[in-house]
Write a protein that holds these residues in place. Structure first.
Motif, PDB file in Angstrom:
ATOM      1  N   ALA B 243      41.795  48.841  58.389  1.00 22.36           N
ATOM      2  CA  ALA B 243      42.239  48.587  57.027  1.00 22.36           C
ATOM      3  C   ALA B 243      42.272  47.118  56.670  1.00 22.36           C
ATOM      4  O   ALA B 243      42.395  46.774  55.506  1.00 22.36           O
ATOM      5  N   ASP B 244      42.213  46.231  57.660  1.00 21.85           N
ATOM      6  CA  ASP B 244      42.410  44.825  57.328  1.00 21.85           C
ATOM      7  C   ASP B 244      41.715  43.950  58.342  1.00 21.85           C
ATOM      8  O   ASP B 244      41.210  44.423  59.352  1.00 21.85           O
ATOM      9  N   GLY B 245      41.693  42.681  58.078  1.00 20.28           N
ATOM     10  CA  GLY B 245      41.343  41.690  59.087  1.00 20.28           C
ATOM     11  C   GLY B 245      39.860  41.405  59.216  1.00 20.28           C
ATOM     12  O   GLY B 245      39.043  41.781  58.384  1.00 20.28           O
ATOM     13  N   CYS B 246      39.543  40.750  60.318  1.00 19.04           N
ATOM     14  CA  CYS B 246      38.197  40.211  60.506  1.00 19.04           C
ATOM     15  C   CYS B 246      37.178  41.337  60.656  1.00 19.04           C
ATOM     16  O   CYS B 246      37.492  42.416  61.160  1.00 19.04           O
ATOM     17  N   PRO B 247      35.949  41.128  60.229  1.00 19.43           N
ATOM     18  CA  PRO B 247      34.923  42.163  60.346  1.00 19.43           C
ATOM     19  C   PRO B 247      34.507  42.337  61.805  1.00 19.43           C
ATOM     20  O   PRO B 247      34.569  41.394  62.589  1.00 19.43           O
ATOM     21  N   LEU B 248      34.069  43.543  62.141  1.00 22.75           N
ATOM     22  CA  LEU B 248      33.637  43.823  63.506  1.00 22.75           C
ATOM     23  C   LEU B 248      32.209  44.322  63.501  1.00 22.75           C
ATOM     24  O   LEU B 248      31.792  45.034  62.581  1.00 22.75           O
ATOM     25  N   SER B 249      31.472  43.995  64.552  1.00 25.65           N
ATOM     26  CA  SER B 249      30.115  44.530  64.678  1.00 25.65           C
ATOM     27  C   SER B 249      30.221  45.928  65.285  1.00 25.65           C
ATOM     28  O   SER B 249      31.247  46.309  65.838  1.00 25.65           O
ATOM     29  N   THR B 250      29.127  46.688  65.197  1.00 27.29           N
ATOM     30  CA  THR B 250      29.155  48.044  65.755  1.00 27.29           C
ATOM     31  C   THR B 250      29.410  47.998  67.253  1.00 27.29           C
ATOM     32  O   THR B 250      30.115  48.851  67.806  1.00 27.29           O
ATOM     33  N   ASP B 251      28.848  46.998  67.945  1.00 25.41           N
ATOM     34  CA  ASP B 251      29.092  46.883  69.391  1.00 25.41           C
ATOM     35  C   ASP B 251      30.569  46.747  69.689  1.00 25.41           C
ATOM     36  O   ASP B 251      31.097  47.372  70.607  1.00 25.41           O
ATOM     37  N   GLN B 252      31.228  45.906  68.902  1.00 23.18           N
ATOM     38  CA  GLN B 252      32.646  45.672  69.140  1.00 23.18           C
ATOM     39  C   GLN B 252      33.444  46.944  68.861  1.00 23.18           C
ATOM     40  O   GLN B 252      34.377  47.282  69.585  1.00 23.18           O
ATOM     41  N   ILE B 253      33.058  47.676  67.829  1.00 26.63           N
ATOM     42  CA  ILE B 253      33.758  48.917  67.515  1.00 26.63           C
ATOM     43  C   ILE B 253      33.560  49.928  68.634  1.00 26.63           C
ATOM     44  O   ILE B 253      34.502  50.593  69.075  1.00 26.63           O
ATOM     45  N   MET B 254      32.328  50.029  69.120  1.00 25.68           N
ATOM     46  CA  MET B 254      32.056  50.999  70.200  1.00 25.68           C
ATOM     47  C   MET B 254      32.832  50.640  71.461  1.00 25.68           C
ATOM     48  O   MET B 254      33.315  51.517  72.182  1.00 25.68           O
ATOM     49  N   ARG B 255      32.935  49.345  71.712  1.00 27.79           N
ATOM     50  CA  ARG B 255      33.701  48.888  72.881  1.00 27.79           C
ATOM     51  C   ARG B 255      35.156  49.368  72.776  1.00 27.79           C
ATOM     52  O   ARG B 255      35.741  49.862  73.732  1.00 27.79           O
ATOM     53  N   CYS B 256      35.716  49.238  71.581  1.00 31.82           N
ATOM     54  CA  CYS B 256      37.093  49.679  71.373  1.00 31.82           C
ATOM     55  C   CYS B 256      37.205  51.192  71.543  1.00 31.82           C
ATOM     56  O   CYS B 256      38.141  51.688  72.172  1.00 31.82           O
ATOM     57  N   ILE B 257      36.235  51.904  70.997  1.00 31.08           N
ATOM     58  CA  ILE B 257      36.312  53.367  71.078  1.00 31.08           C
ATOM     59  C   ILE B 257      36.224  53.826  72.531  1.00 31.08           C
ATOM     60  O   ILE B 257      36.950  54.725  72.957  1.00 31.08           O
TER      61      ILE B 257
END
Lengths: 245, 306
Positions: B243-257
């Motif tokens: 909902a907020d904050g710095c943008p993330l790349s798809t790689d970074q999102i996948m890493r979190c998931i």
């Protein structure tokens, strides 16, 4: 009958609740009542839940776990600068209201030579004025006008503890937890009587370890604190050994 | 810097948090991907649960009543979620505004538990088109020490698993009267929960390069953004919330998931263990032990154990 005898006969070490009578004012001699107690007629009554303690024969006070700080003159606190209003800084000292720290209350400060404090900085200061109905006032000088260690704190990690734990950390002799930690690490520690402490060590792991140790050691007995500190040191040394391999 | 809930983080602390994270440490001694230990206290009267996530404390009460179903979903019951951020937790959580955090947390809870289909609503149907169970989940945040969102979802899930609704049967002269049985008549019934979704939040630093799971109070305030992934132990992603904050790349999102899924596996094991030990305690509480007097034994008679 001296007060010490009276208190130790009746309620020293007892847990009292607000409204409980702690002591009857004796006819002879003097008593000094400390935090948590209030005089009501001929009785001294507790205003907080806590344990009754007697010190130095004539001072009676309540030892209670409290996070909110009640400013008292002469105490040293660690505050966070919130903003600057005119000729003083607004500092949060974890009390019922923010405190004022005048720009000139620093050693060698003049109108031209302003202290280098920004919003968000931690500052170690002395409470100069603390009245129930007024905003407390701080100073970064001791009574003689020298800095005496007060002033902004650079780097390090602040941690929050109860006010009673902070007092215990400052008591003499040095608590066993700090003595043990100091045996294996070198670190700087500033304890604010408002329940905020500041730790600074050369490396991050040590700073984190000491700060957490201080916070988690509340309520531990002497022996438990010593064991806790020693295990922490052993753990730190083990991780260091792994890193250097 | 001031946080959204009015709590304060000094710049010393903010700088230290970042410095420590770069070295792989967190200010409470955890590693970046360590979730705090969760303590469950499931209520003995089957009405809810309390969860302690570090020092964040959340309590959930679940109640159920019979109601008419909504028009187009005649054979489904419903579950409604409500979150209350108590001023006990943070003093600025007072009044209707509640610091602006409450609607977001409620929305997260609904997405995590309702939209993911965790609770079987068809099993809540009593008489199709006439009467269904309407379950209400009330979550109260009692103490806030960072990551309220995850704690709320965790507590609501634990409460739904611990909750028992009364057994019902159809009776009466024409078989259409609904009889609700008390706990003494018939054993109360647990809800049917298909899977266990967990909400796992990451605090983001350095534009998403550094992540810290289950942020503490000060990490929550001085991070550059949050990413929440609602996943279960099977690796199914139920929701991703940013909902907020710095943008993330798809790689970074996948890493979190990916990190979230492995965390969800641990959380699932812990939650199942807590439910199992609670079940054993529940049963033990209800077993009535009948002590046999010595002379009756001597008479060699079978004494029924009630």
């Amino acid at each position: 009958m001296t007060v010490k005898k009276a208190a130790s006969l009746e309620s020293e070490g007892k847990v009292v609740l607000p409204g409980d009578e702690v002591l009857r004012i004796p006819e002879h001699g003097q008593i000094r009542i400390g935090p948590g107690l209030q005089q009501q007629g001929s009785k001294i009554v507790a205003t907080r839940p806590g344990v009754v303690r007697v010190a130095a024969g004539s001072k009676v006070w309540l030892d209670s776990r409290q996070r909110r700080y009640v400013p008292a003159e002469g105490e040293s606190v660690v505050g966070v600068v919130i903003d600057r209003m005119g000729e003083s800084f607004n500092v949060d000292i974890n009390g019922p209201s923010t405190a004022a720290l005048p720009l000139l209350a620093f050693e060698g400060a003049t109108r031209r030579n302003r202290p280098n404090l920004r919003t968000g900085d931690l500052v170690y200061a002395r409470v100069v004025v603390a009245h129930r109905d007024m905003e407390p006032e701080l100073s970064c000088m001791d009574v003689h006008g020298t800095a005496a260690g007060f002033g902004p704190l650079e780097g390090g990690l602040p941690e929050s503890v109860t006010t009673s734990h902070a007092r215990r950390l400052l008591s003499q002799p040095t608590p066993v937890l700090l003595r043990t930690l100091a045996g294996g690490l070198s670190f700087e520690l500033v304890v604010g009587q408002n329940g905020r402490v500041w730790v600074n060590a050369p490396d991050t792991a040590a700073t984190v370890a000491v700060a957490n140790a201080i916070q988690q050691s509340e309520g531990l007995s002497e022996k438990q604190a010593a064991t806790f500190a020693q295990e922490l040191l052993n753990g730190l040394q083990a991780t260091r050994a792994v890193k250097t391999e | 810097m001031p946080g959204p809930t009015g709590s304060l983080v000094s710049s010393n602390e903010a700088q230290f948090i970042l410095k420590a994270l770069k070295e792989g440490h967190r200010v409470d001694g955890r590693q970046p991907l360590d979730f705090r230990a969760v303590k469950y206290k499931l209520s003995e009267d089957d009405s809810g649960a309390e969860v302690l996530l570090g020092r964040t404390r959340v309590f959930t009460a679940v109640t159920a009543e019979l109601a008419a179903p909504f028009g187009d979903r005649g054979n489904e019951g419903r579950v409604s979620y409500h979150v209350e951020l108590s001023p006990l937790a943070v003093p600025t959580f007072e009044g209707a505004r509640a610091g602006g955090a409450s609607p977001e947390v409620t929305a997260l809870l609904e997405r995590a538990l309702r939209d993911s289909g965790a609770v079987d609503t068809e099993a809540l149907c009593v008489v199709a088109g006439r009467k269904v169970w309407s379950v209400r989940v009330d979550v109260h945040v009692l103490s806030a020490d960072g990551n309220i969102g995850d704690a709320v979802v965790l507590c609501a899930l634990a409460a739904l698993l611990a909750f028992r609704r009364p057994a019902v049967s159809l009776g009466g002269s024409d078989g259409s009267q609904i009889i609700v049985h008390s706990k003494d008549e018939k054993e109360s019934v647990p809800l049917s929960v298909h899977h266990l979704p967990f909400s796992i939040t990451f605090a983001l630093f350095e534009g998403g390069q550094l992540i810290a799971v289950d942020p503490g109070r000060s990490e929550d305030i001085c991070c550059e953004g949050h990413l929440t992934a609602v996943v279960n132990a099977h690796g199914e992603v139920c929701a991703v919330h940013k909902a907020d904050g710095c943008p993330l790349s798809t790689d970074q999102i996948m890493r979190c998931i990916r990190a979230a899924v492995s965390t969800a596996e641990n959380l699932t094991t812990q939650l199942r263990a807590a439910i199992e030990s609670h079940e054993r305690a529940r049963i033990a509480q209800r077993v009535r032990r009948h002590t046999v007097p010595q002379d009756a034994l001597n008479g060699a008679q079978q004494v029924p154990v009630s």
